[in-house]
Structures are given as C-alpha cells and as structure tokens.
Enzyme design. Structure first.
Site, PDB file in Angstrom:
ATOM      1  N   GLU A 111       0.368   3.460  -3.782  1.00 44.57           N
ATOM      2  CA  GLU A 111      -0.918   3.215  -3.085  1.00 44.57           C
ATOM      3  C   GLU A 111      -1.833   4.234  -2.680  1.00 44.57           C
ATOM      4  OE1 GLU A 111      -2.145   0.567   0.951  1.00 44.57           O
ATOM      5  OE2 GLU A 111      -0.255   1.466   0.763  1.00 44.57           O
ATOM      6  N   LYS A 141      -6.125  -5.505  -4.023  1.00 44.51           N
ATOM      7  CA  LYS A 141      -5.367  -6.038  -2.942  1.00 44.51           C
ATOM      8  C   LYS A 141      -5.911  -7.409  -2.310  1.00 44.51           C
ATOM      9  CE  LYS A 141      -2.526  -4.787   1.180  1.00 44.51           C
ATOM     10  NZ  LYS A 141      -2.282  -3.685   2.275  1.00 44.51           N
ATOM     11  N   CYS A 154       1.605  -2.595  -1.012  1.00 42.66           N
ATOM     12  CA  CYS A 154       2.142  -2.473   0.278  1.00 42.66           C
ATOM     13  C   CYS A 154       2.709  -3.796   0.798  1.00 42.66           C
ATOM     14  CB  CYS A 154       0.805  -2.159   1.294  1.00 42.66           C
ATOM     15  SG  CYS A 154       1.804  -1.091   2.966  1.00 42.66           S
TER      16      CYS A 154
END
Length: 527
Positions: free
Chosen positions: A275, A336, A386
């Site tokens: 990330e 995301k 994440c």
C-alpha cells in the site's frame, strides 16, 4: 475479587487471546476461558441479595469486560496518534479509551439483556441466548459507523478445531459457537452439580455443543482443486520509516529508489509492492518514472501489483492498486472501498480532531464492492488494501460467480503507523481467517510486516522478518481455477446474502428470549 476488577482482567485475557503478547499466536482456549469468566460473573446466584446480578449490574460488568478487551486489543492506535501524529499523549490515551468504551456499549447492552431475559430459564437456553446476543453485538461493532471489527473473538480460533467451521459459517459464526460453549461450561459450573439436573434441556445443550465439535472434526476441508503449476511471486517489504514515508527529502526518494530497483530487477511471474509503496500521485512522480515502470512490464512474462494513490482535485483521490502486465496497454486499477475513519475520510464534526495530528489525511473516494480481479497466467488475483480484509462479507462479493471467483487473494498493507506492535500479529491472524473462510491462498505485501504467503488452509508458508527491508521470494498455488470449481459454503451464501443469515439468527434468538421472558413473568404473576 471485586466484580469490576475480575471483569477487567477477563477482558484483558480476551484481548491476549487474539495474538498473545508472549508469542503473537492466537490462543483459542484463552478466548473461551475469558468469555466463560464473564458469563460466570453475570450468572451469580440472584437469590443472594448481596451478590445477585441485576440487569443494570450485568450491563456494567459486560461493558467493563468489553472496554478492557477492546482497549487491550487496539491500544496501538495510540502509537499512530501520538508517536507519528503528534497528538499529546493524554489526548491519545483518551481517544483510544473513548473508542473502546463506545464500542463496548454493544456488549454491555447484550449482557444486560441476557440477564433480564434468561433469569430462571433452562441452562441450555441461557447459553444459546448468550451466544446469540454476543453474535449481534459483534455484528453491530463490525457494521455500524463504518464498522471496526478488529479483534473479534473468532480470530482466536485460526489454530485448533473450531477453524474447521470457518469455511461454513465464517468468523462470526465461529465466535458464536465459542460463546455458546463458554456459556454452557460457565453456567454448569456456577449452578454446581447438585443444581444441574439431567433435564432434557441440559442434555440437549450438551448434545448441541458436542455435535458442533464433532462436526468441526468430521467436516471435510472446504477447498477447491489446485491450479496446476504454482506461481512464483516476489513480495516487497520496503520498511520505509513511517515518520519519513511522506517526507519529500527523506522517505519519498528512498521509497521511489528502492521500489524502482526491486520492480526493475524482479524475476518472478508476479511482483507485489505494498500500500502506497509509491507515495506520490503518478503525475507527481519524477520525470519518466511512471513511463519507465509501465514499459518494464509491457513485455515479457512478468506482472506487477503496486500500491499508489490515484486521482486529481477535480475527480477526487483514491487509495489504489495498479496492475501492470504484458499484452495490454490498459492499467488495471483497484480502488479501496472500505476506508479508515479519520485516516482516509473525516467523519462529520471531527475535522478539529484530525487537524490536531501531523498525519497526511484526506477524504478519499470509495471504490465499489466486488471489483474485477487481476487476471494473470491463468490466475484470478483479488487485491484489497490494508484492513479491508477484516470484512469477509464484502470480499465474498467477488465469489458470486464461481467460474470467475478469485484463485488468489492479495493484501497490500502499510501498518507501519502502529510500529512494531501486536497489530502486526493481529492482522496476520485476520488474513489467515480470510484464507480459511474462502479456501484460497492469500499473499501479503506490507511496508513493515507481516509480509507472508498464506496457503488455502490458513497456514503461513513463507514469511519475511519484520521491520526489515527485504524481498520475499516464494511460490503460491492458486485454488479453484477450473471452470465450475467449488467455492466454500461461506463464500456461497455470503456472496448472495452478506451477513443477513447471522443477523437473522442472532436477532431471532434475541426476540424469542424477550418473548419467553415476558411469558415466564406473566405466568409467575398469574401463579
């Protein structure tokens, strides 16, 4: 020992069960023991006026337990807010305690309702209602206000017998089964052998518990056939200091140079950078950097997944993953979906709080649920960013069409915000649970750890030392590649219904308990 102290100690034991402070491993036995201790505190004999438990006292006990549990689970938020964010230590402590205390309200209400609705009911029924109410509290924490299910009780069981249930009922179902077993054992102990008569209800409760254990032992592994030749992967762990990661004069050039060198020199079929490995927008990168990277993977037999922010002021920004592969000029993109409150979006009325910290925050755009996979060398790779892998129901959306279901899961993370703490171990157990639920291997590329390859059984097959700058070279075997290959029962029902079946079970049991309590009360008044 005073009840509040006992509740706090039991809650801290629950926190330790997810990833033990002494070795970072999950401790399923401790999770059940700590929950049993809570039930024992709640079930103190009500016939004793000095020690009997009212619903109000039970609610307070449950709230103290959960506050200690959640504080002990995600205390490392303090590191991000104080160490890296510059928030004064007292305010950072209060912020962590405040979040834990707020989320603990769900469990306090569950404890109060259980005490009010099941007093005088058969032992097995009380245990079942406790499991149902605890399930509802877990679902509420994981869903309301964007959801923060970090440290759910089921994650303590990624090792051990109960893990065999995960491909069928998911982590929340595993947690409910554990809660039922803990409550059943605690209630039997509190009642004592003289009061636990061999009633049909007691035998039925024991039978259900034994059946669940036996089912877990006898169930065949819910896995799909392999995909032939394993894929060679290189997972990059830059270990860029978090306090320098976004600094133009230190962390940014270090990251750009190191990741460029590793991407250029990669020899595996797939190379993955974590990330925000590249901490700048493509248009902000040094001249020629982005074009060289695209040319590098435009030909040959290699592909790359790289974490990078995308967007501009007009359309907004996203925390994204780009995929580069030969044979196409189009760049694969994953945005995301499940954003972090205060980190990737600022809730209304809380901008004053975020402005007190020296962290690059902003309001990011959300990507849709169920985005396309990154297809490469016969594999369908499903990336996520994440803590998105906390939300198995959202990941399940990619399994709606079994013929297009992912064969490999990929997590790109940077939890360097939390230092070298148990957050790394806890996130590893979360990823392992997702691999078990979907019976798919999961690869993780992170900034500081844990950078690992997890097989479809949830076992760590390869891992880098944490807090080091290194490359993990390993092989991963995709699962479910053949058309029509089976997906796990959890993936099948969660893809279509989300967590609705668990909600229905928990709320249905809660409603039945409330109605049963009213009926017993009315009958008592009539008598």
């Amino acid at each position: 020992m005073a009840v509040p102290v006992a509740a706090v100690l039991a809650g801290l034991a629950q926190a330790a069960s997810i990833a033990a402070p002494w070795n970072g491993r999950p401790q399923g036995w401790l999770q059940i023991l700590s929950l049993a201790a809570l039930v024992a505190l709640l079930a103190r004999p009500s016939s004793d006026p000095a020690h009997g438990t009212t619903a109000r006292r039970a609610g307070l006990t449950g709230w103290l337990f959960a506050t200690a549990w959640l504080t002990g689970t995600f205390w490392w938020l303090y590191v991000s807010m104080h160490t890296y964010g510059g928030l004064p230590a007292p305010l950072a402590v209060l912020a962590v305690l405040g979040l834990a205390a707020f989320l603990a309200i769900y469990y306090g209400v569950a404890a109060a309702a259980w005490t009010a609705w099941t007093r005088g009911a058969p032992l097995a029924w009380r245990a079942a209602v406790f499991a149902a109410l605890w399930l509802v509290a877990e679902l509420l924490r994981g869903s309301w206000f964007t959801g923060f299910p970090w440290g759910a009780g089921g994650y303590a069981h990624v090792d051990g017998l109960a893990r065999r249930l995960a491909p069928w009922i998911g982590v929340y179902g595993v947690g409910a089964v554990a809660a039922f077993g803990a409550a059943l054992a605690a209630l039997a102990c509190v009642a004592g052998p003289r009061r636990v008569k061999p009633r049909i209800s007691h035998l039925a409760g024991a039978g259900v518990a034994l059946a669940a254990i036996g089912l877990a032992a006898l169930l065949p592994p819910a896995s799909a056939p392999g995909a032939g030749q394993p894929m060679a992967v290189e997972l990059l762990q830059g270990n860029i200091p978090q306090d320098e990661k976004f600094e133009p004069g230190s962390g940014v050039p270090l990251a750009l140079d190191w990741y460029a060198a590793q991407l250029d020199g990669a020899r595996a079929a797939l190379v993955v950078a974590p990330e925000t490995a590249l901490p700048l927008l493509p248009q902000q990168l040094p001249d020629g950097y982005w074009d060289r990277l695209r040319r590098r993977f435009a030909t040959g037999g290699q592909a790359a997944l790289v974490g990078i922010p995308l967007g501009n002021r007009e359309v907004g920004y996203s925390n994204s993953i780009v995929g580069l592969r030969p044979g196409t000029e189009a760049v694969y993109r994953y945005d995301k979906h499940h954003l972090v409150p205060f980190g990737e979006f600022i809730p209304p009325l809380f901008r004053w709080f975020t402005e007190m910290m020296n962290i690059p925050l902003g309001d990011f755009n959300r990507g849709p649920i169920g985005q396309p996979t990154f297809d490469w060398q016969g594999q369908r790779i499903a990336p996520h960013v994440c803590y998105e892998d906390l939300f198995g129901d959202e990941m399940a959306a990619q399994f709606r069409d079994p013929a297009r279901a992912p064969t490999i899961l990929a997590n790109l993370s940077n939890i360097g915000w939390f230092g070298d703490t148990l957050a790394i171990d806890q996130h590893l157990q979360i990823s392992r649970m997702r691999a078990i639920e979907f019976a798919r291997p999961l690869i993780r590329a992170t900034n500081t750890g844990a950078t690992v390859v997890i097989d479809h059984r949830g076992q760590v097959a390869a891992e880098l030392p944490r807090m080091t700058r290194a490359v993990l070279r390993a092989e991963v075997e995709g699962r479910g590649i053949a058309p029509g290959s089976e997906i796990t029962p959890f993936a099948r029902w969660a893809a279509r219904l989300g967590l609705a079946p668990l909600w229905a079970l928990g709320l249905g049991m809660a409603a039945a308990a409330a109605l049963s309590a009213r009926w017993r009360s009315a009958r008592g008044r009539a008598a």
